[in-house]
Design an enzyme around this catalytic site. Structure first.
Site, short mmCIF file in Angstrom:
data_model
loop_
_atom_site.label_atom_id
_atom_site.label_comp_id
_atom_site.label_asym_id
_atom_site.label_seq_id
_atom_site.Cartn_x
_atom_site.Cartn_y
_atom_site.Cartn_z
N HIS A 11 27.19 47.63 35.79
CA HIS A 11 28.28 47.88 36.74
C HIS A 11 28.90 49.23 36.51
CE1 HIS A 11 29.90 45.80 33.21
NE2 HIS A 11 31.02 46.49 33.38
N GLU A 32 31.30 44.56 28.13
CA GLU A 32 31.64 43.14 27.96
C GLU A 32 30.76 42.24 28.82
OE1 GLU A 32 35.80 42.75 28.73
OE2 GLU A 32 36.34 44.00 27.02
P1 5GP Z 1 32.81 46.18 30.82
O1 5GP Z 1 33.70 46.15 29.61
O2 5GP Z 1 31.67 45.23 30.70
O3 5GP Z 1 32.40 47.57 31.22
O4 5GP Z 1 33.72 45.73 32.01
C1 5GP Z 1 33.82 44.41 32.46
C2 5GP Z 1 34.96 44.37 33.45
O5 5GP Z 1 34.87 43.18 34.16
C3 5GP Z 1 36.35 44.42 32.81
O6 5GP Z 1 37.07 45.52 33.33
C4 5GP Z 1 36.97 43.09 33.20
O7 5GP Z 1 38.34 43.17 33.49
C5 5GP Z 1 36.15 42.70 34.42
N1 5GP Z 1 36.02 41.26 34.63
C6 5GP Z 1 35.67 40.33 33.69
N2 5GP Z 1 35.62 39.10 34.25
C7 5GP Z 1 35.92 39.28 35.57
C8 5GP Z 1 36.00 38.37 36.66
O8 5GP Z 1 35.80 37.16 36.55
N3 5GP Z 1 36.35 38.90 37.87
C9 5GP Z 1 36.57 40.23 38.03
N4 5GP Z 1 36.91 40.64 39.26
N5 5GP Z 1 36.49 41.12 37.02
C10 5GP Z 1 36.17 40.63 35.80
#
Ligand code: 5GP
Length: 116
Positions: free
Chosen positions: A103, A98
């Site tokens: 990360h 997302e």
């Molecule tokens: P992905 O799906 O990209 O691997 O994970 C993105 C992660 O970022 C998700 O687990 C989501 O909850 C987290 N996330 C998205 N926006 C924010 C934010 O503004 N602050 C924090 N601490 N986490 C976020």
């Protein structure tokens, strides 16, 4: 191409806050805003890279090693090594990524269920 306006870039620039767990020269660790386990920490390198592959291809080995050593430092700090933990990195559309800044999710504190 790296999007300078992604949410983690804004966190790194301190334009929006985070619940910080650890920070050093090359990396930042903070609690996920929508935790999927009792412990859910996000690890991000302080480099403009979109995915794991982008990070490995475009950052020098010393800084790559530093980032992964910091992940282990935080695993120690969280006290989760003996009971176990899961590291996940989602990459691209099929990986369900997302936020387009590389990360690693550190999930721990309870038994993490199988994905499939
Ligand atoms: P992905 O799906 O990209 O691997 O994970 C993105 C992660 O970022 C998700 O687990 C989501 O909850 C987290 N996330 C998205 N926006 C924010 C934010 O503004 N602050 C924090 N601490 N986490 C976020």
């Amino acid at each position: 191409m790296y999007d300078e306006n992604n949410i983690f870039a804004k966190i790194l620039r301190k334009e929006i806050p985070c619940d910080k767990v650890h920070e050093d020269e090359f990396s930042l660790f903070f609690n996920d805003i929508n935790p999927q386990a009792k412990i859910h920490v996000l690890a991000i390198p302080k480099f403009p890279c979109t995915t794991f592959s982008d990070f490995l291809k475009n950052v020098d080995n010393e800084n790559i090693a530093s980032f992964f050593n910091s992940v282990q430092f935080v695993i120690n700090k969280l006290g989760v090594e003996s009971k176990g933990y899961r590291l996940i990195t989602n990459s691209g559309e099929n990986g369900g990524q997302e936020v387009p800044h590389f990360h690693i999710h550190i999930l721990a504190g309870e038994k993490i269920g199988r994905l499939r």
